[in-house]
Design a protein around this motif. Sequence first.
Motif, PDB file in Angstrom:
ATOM      1  N   ASN A   1       7.074  21.115  80.710  1.00  0.00           N
ATOM      2  CA  ASN A   1       7.897  19.930  80.933  1.00  0.00           C
ATOM      3  C   ASN A   1       7.139  18.686  80.470  1.00  0.00           C
ATOM      4  O   ASN A   1       6.024  18.429  80.924  1.00  0.00           O
ATOM      5  CB  ASN A   1       8.236  19.769  82.418  1.00  0.00           C
ATOM      6  N   ARG A   2       7.704  17.877  79.596  1.00  0.00           N
ATOM      7  CA  ARG A   2       7.087  16.656  79.092  1.00  0.00           C
ATOM      8  C   ARG A   2       7.835  15.449  79.668  1.00  0.00           C
ATOM      9  O   ARG A   2       8.968  15.151  79.259  1.00  0.00           O
ATOM     10  CB  ARG A   2       7.118  16.621  77.570  1.00  0.00           C
ATOM     11  N   ALA A   3       7.204  14.765  80.588  1.00  0.00           N
ATOM     12  CA  ALA A   3       7.850  13.671  81.314  1.00  0.00           C
ATOM     13  C   ALA A   3       8.303  12.567  80.364  1.00  0.00           C
ATOM     14  O   ALA A   3       7.547  12.111  79.495  1.00  0.00           O
ATOM     15  CB  ALA A   3       6.889  13.098  82.370  1.00  0.00           C
ATOM     16  N   GLY A   4       9.547  12.111  80.505  1.00  0.00           N
ATOM     17  CA  GLY A   4      10.075  10.988  79.751  1.00  0.00           C
ATOM     18  C   GLY A   4      10.397  11.270  78.304  1.00  0.00           C
ATOM     19  O   GLY A   4      10.901  10.382  77.595  1.00  0.00           O
ATOM     20  N   TRP A   5      10.131  12.453  77.832  1.00  0.00           N
ATOM     21  CA  TRP A   5      10.312  12.757  76.408  1.00  0.00           C
ATOM     22  C   TRP A   5      11.771  12.604  75.979  1.00  0.00           C
ATOM     23  O   TRP A   5      12.066  12.050  74.936  1.00  0.00           O
ATOM     24  CB  TRP A   5       9.833  14.181  76.120  1.00  0.00           C
ATOM     25  N   ALA A   6      12.712  13.055  76.807  1.00  0.00           N
ATOM     26  CA  ALA A   6      14.117  13.036  76.430  1.00  0.00           C
ATOM     27  C   ALA A   6      14.625  11.612  76.243  1.00  0.00           C
ATOM     28  O   ALA A   6      15.372  11.314  75.300  1.00  0.00           O
ATOM     29  CB  ALA A   6      14.952  13.764  77.482  1.00  0.00           C
ATOM     30  N   ALA A   7      14.209  10.706  77.125  1.00  0.00           N
ATOM     31  CA  ALA A   7      14.659   9.316  77.009  1.00  0.00           C
ATOM     32  C   ALA A   7      14.119   8.671  75.733  1.00  0.00           C
ATOM     33  O   ALA A   7      14.843   7.960  75.022  1.00  0.00           O
ATOM     34  CB  ALA A   7      14.217   8.521  78.239  1.00  0.00           C
ATOM     35  N   LYS A   8      12.840   8.926  75.437  1.00  0.00           N
ATOM     36  CA  LYS A   8      12.261   8.362  74.217  1.00  0.00           C
ATOM     37  C   LYS A   8      12.953   8.912  72.970  1.00  0.00           C
ATOM     38  O   LYS A   8      13.197   8.196  71.998  1.00  0.00           O
ATOM     39  CB  LYS A   8      10.764   8.677  74.153  1.00  0.00           C
ATOM     40  N   PHE A   9      13.289  10.206  73.017  1.00  0.00           N
ATOM     41  CA  PHE A   9      13.958  10.843  71.881  1.00  0.00           C
ATOM     42  C   PHE A   9      15.316  10.204  71.624  1.00  0.00           C
ATOM     43  O   PHE A   9      15.671   9.891  70.490  1.00  0.00           O
ATOM     44  CB  PHE A   9      14.112  12.351  72.155  1.00  0.00           C
ATOM     45  N   ARG A  10      16.075   9.970  72.692  1.00  0.00           N
ATOM     46  CA  ARG A  10      17.399   9.380  72.527  1.00  0.00           C
ATOM     47  C   ARG A  10      17.306   7.966  71.964  1.00  0.00           C
ATOM     48  O   ARG A  10      18.098   7.563  71.109  1.00  0.00           O
ATOM     49  CB  ARG A  10      18.138   9.392  73.860  1.00  0.00           C
ATOM     50  N   ASP A  11      16.338   7.168  72.497  1.00  0.00           N
ATOM     51  CA  ASP A  11      16.163   5.797  71.993  1.00  0.00           C
ATOM     52  C   ASP A  11      15.847   5.811  70.499  1.00  0.00           C
ATOM     53  O   ASP A  11      16.377   5.008  69.716  1.00  0.00           O
ATOM     54  CB  ASP A  11      15.038   5.097  72.755  1.00  0.00           C
ATOM     55  N   MET A  12      14.977   6.713  70.095  1.00  0.00           N
ATOM     56  CA  MET A  12      14.595   6.813  68.686  1.00  0.00           C
ATOM     57  C   MET A  12      15.797   7.182  67.813  1.00  0.00           C
ATOM     58  O   MET A  12      16.012   6.595  66.744  1.00  0.00           O
ATOM     59  CB  MET A  12      13.492   7.864  68.529  1.00  0.00           C
ATOM     60  N   MET A  13      16.617   8.120  68.276  1.00  0.00           N
ATOM     61  CA  MET A  13      17.741   8.576  67.477  1.00  0.00           C
ATOM     62  C   MET A  13      18.839   7.526  67.404  1.00  0.00           C
ATOM     63  O   MET A  13      19.495   7.374  66.365  1.00  0.00           O
ATOM     64  CB  MET A  13      18.294   9.898  68.043  1.00  0.00           C
ATOM     65  N   ARG A  14      19.025   6.780  68.480  1.00  0.00           N
ATOM     66  CA  ARG A  14      20.029   5.699  68.443  1.00  0.00           C
ATOM     67  C   ARG A  14      19.622   4.638  67.422  1.00  0.00           C
ATOM     68  O   ARG A  14      20.459   4.110  66.677  1.00  0.00           O
ATOM     69  CB  ARG A  14      20.183   5.082  69.827  1.00  0.00           C
ATOM     70  N   ALA A  15      18.328   4.288  67.428  1.00  0.00           N
ATOM     71  CA  ALA A  15      17.851   3.282  66.480  1.00  0.00           C
ATOM     72  C   ALA A  15      18.014   3.763  65.051  1.00  0.00           C
ATOM     73  O   ALA A  15      18.409   2.992  64.155  1.00  0.00           O
ATOM     74  CB  ALA A  15      16.370   2.964  66.777  1.00  0.00           C
ATOM     75  N   ARG A  16      17.712   5.011  64.820  1.00  0.00           N
ATOM     76  CA  ARG A  16      17.860   5.585  63.463  1.00  0.00           C
ATOM     77  C   ARG A  16      19.301   5.577  62.995  1.00  0.00           C
ATOM     78  O   ARG A  16      19.620   5.233  61.847  1.00  0.00           O
ATOM     79  CB  ARG A  16      17.294   7.003  63.459  1.00  0.00           C
ATOM     80  N   LYS A  17      20.219   5.887  63.921  1.00  0.00           N
ATOM     81  CA  LYS A  17      21.628   5.914  63.588  1.00  0.00           C
ATOM     82  C   LYS A  17      22.137   4.513  63.285  1.00  0.00           C
ATOM     83  O   LYS A  17      22.897   4.295  62.319  1.00  0.00           O
ATOM     84  CB  LYS A  17      22.424   6.517  64.746  1.00  0.00           C
ATOM     85  N   ALA A  18      21.699   3.551  64.126  1.00  0.00           N
ATOM     86  CA  ALA A  18      22.130   2.146  63.903  1.00  0.00           C
ATOM     87  C   ALA A  18      21.631   1.631  62.553  1.00  0.00           C
ATOM     88  O   ALA A  18      22.361   0.932  61.821  1.00  0.00           O
ATOM     89  CB  ALA A  18      21.608   1.249  65.031  1.00  0.00           C
ATOM     90  N   ALA A  19      20.398   1.955  62.182  1.00  0.00           N
ATOM     91  CA  ALA A  19      19.845   1.494  60.906  1.00  0.00           C
ATOM     92  C   ALA A  19      20.628   2.094  59.746  1.00  0.00           C
ATOM     93  O   ALA A  19      20.884   1.405  58.735  1.00  0.00           O
ATOM     94  CB  ALA A  19      18.380   1.890  60.811  1.00  0.00           C
ATOM     95  N   LYS A  20      21.027   3.323  59.872  1.00  0.00           N
ATOM     96  CA  LYS A  20      21.763   3.970  58.811  1.00  0.00           C
ATOM     97  C   LYS A  20      23.137   3.359  58.633  1.00  0.00           C
ATOM     98  O   LYS A  20      23.624   3.151  57.529  1.00  0.00           O
ATOM     99  CB  LYS A  20      21.879   5.477  59.109  1.00  0.00           C
ATOM    100  N   GLN A  21      23.808   3.052  59.788  1.00  0.00           N
ATOM    101  CA  GLN A  21      25.146   2.449  59.710  1.00  0.00           C
ATOM    102  C   GLN A  21      25.080   1.018  59.179  1.00  0.00           C
ATOM    103  O   GLN A  21      25.978   0.579  58.458  1.00  0.00           O
ATOM    104  CB  GLN A  21      25.792   2.474  61.100  1.00  0.00           C
ATOM    105  N   GLY A  22      23.978   0.290  59.552  1.00  0.00           N
ATOM    106  CA  GLY A  22      23.845  -1.097  59.085  1.00  0.00           C
ATOM    107  C   GLY A  22      23.585  -1.180  57.600  1.00  0.00           C
ATOM    108  O   GLY A  22      23.950  -2.154  56.929  1.00  0.00           O
ATOM    109  N   GLY A  23      22.931  -0.159  57.065  1.00  0.00           N
ATOM    110  CA  GLY A  23      22.635  -0.174  55.638  1.00  0.00           C
ATOM    111  C   GLY A  23      23.840   0.151  54.818  1.00  0.00           C
ATOM    112  O   GLY A  23      23.874  -0.112  53.626  1.00  0.00           O
TER     113      GLY A  23
END
Length: 460
Positions: free
Chosen positions: A438-460
């Motif tokens: 079990n890696r504490a907090g990993w899931a939340a960090k992963f989601r934040d990273m993926m949301r940012a990546r998705k937003a950057a792709k849509q903005g471009g």
Amino acid sequence: MTDTTPAAARPLAAVILAAGKGTRMKSDLHKVLHPVAGRPMLLHLIAAVGEMGAERVVVVTGAGREQVEAVVAPHGVAVAVQAEQLGTGHAVRQAEAALVGFEGDVLVLYGDVPLVTAGTMRRMVERLHAEDAPAVVVLGFRPSDPGAYGRVIADAEGRIARMVEYKDASEPERAETLCNSGLMAVRGADLFALLARVGNDNAVGEYYLPDIVMLAAADGRGSAVIETGADEVAGVNSRGELATVEAGWQARRRAEAMAAGATLLAPETVWFAHDTVLGRDVTVGQNVVFGPGVSVADGATIHAFSHLEGAEVGAGAEVGPYARLRPGAVLERKAKVGNFVEIKKARLGEGAKANHLTYLGDAEIGAGANIGAGTITCNYDGFLKYRTSIGTGAFVGSNSALVAPVTIGDGAIVGAGSIVTGDVPAYALALARARQENRAGWAAKFRDMMRARKAAKQGG
């Protein structure tokens, strides 16, 4: 001189005609090999004459003879060949060589009229040896639509005055409702002597078997007809007729099962094989199919949408719903196989359970064992099959894979999700899976990273 030997004491032979092409079936499989109740039509007849204790059986083949001969070979019957299709009388004559020296009675049957019972055959032979000693006994029936069947003109005692093919019949003769099924019983001493005199001066230039009745009459010897139901002598010449014969057979078998003490919750949806055995107080749910080789003991329950073939179900056992028992499956007393479970060549001991989503092949499961959902026995390596043994009272956790050959000892426990490749000793716990991390907090960090990546792709 009349032969007064009792019918049951006389030798019996059967000639089964199976030479027709069966073109209306539109099939690469020979017509008489199409199954009714899971058994080829021809083998229904061979089984029935076997019940009669027939000393000799001759199958007359023609078109597609290789298929027919391969199927009948294990049953010890003789084969005769009708090279040209010149009528039923000509076909029966082809069996003469196979019956040389035979002194007894001969039944003439048709491979595409599969449901004639041994009881009816016995009545035919007994009538042949009644006091009036008919030369030929004909099996007649009264169909709802006589159509183009040959007619039998007889008195109230069944003594035949005339037999005539429909094509050659007068209008008064066509009005007769008693029809010729084509099946006959004749003394062997008479059959071929009469057939040798049959001519082909008729509408189609064929040698008709029924002509032997009128030839015997010309010699001063009478013949007789006995009747049976139209369903017993229903012939099969097309896929539609095959389905009709199957449906009739199934309806009668369902009625027999219920009369013998089984409960069928929706009788019209249950499908039996020719050799299905149901015990007393068996309950069968909706849309259950029994393939060949199934026996179900007293008090067992087969739930809806289950398919069984080559399986033995013990007293009080439960199967399904949506279960499949393949050949070699054995459920002992009060064993239970649940929904979406497949069993092949495996035995479940008394009270053993496999309730959900499981495959058990080439296995022995001890009494009281519990097989968790999603468990499979890995019994095949692409070349060979291997066995799995699960001991009495063992517990196999959900989603486990047991890689055969392997033994799970009595009372052992296999942890859920295990891949077991080695034997498990009795009463041991087997855990064969990666250690959880079990890696504490990993899931939340992963989601934040993926949301940012998705937003950057849509903005471009």
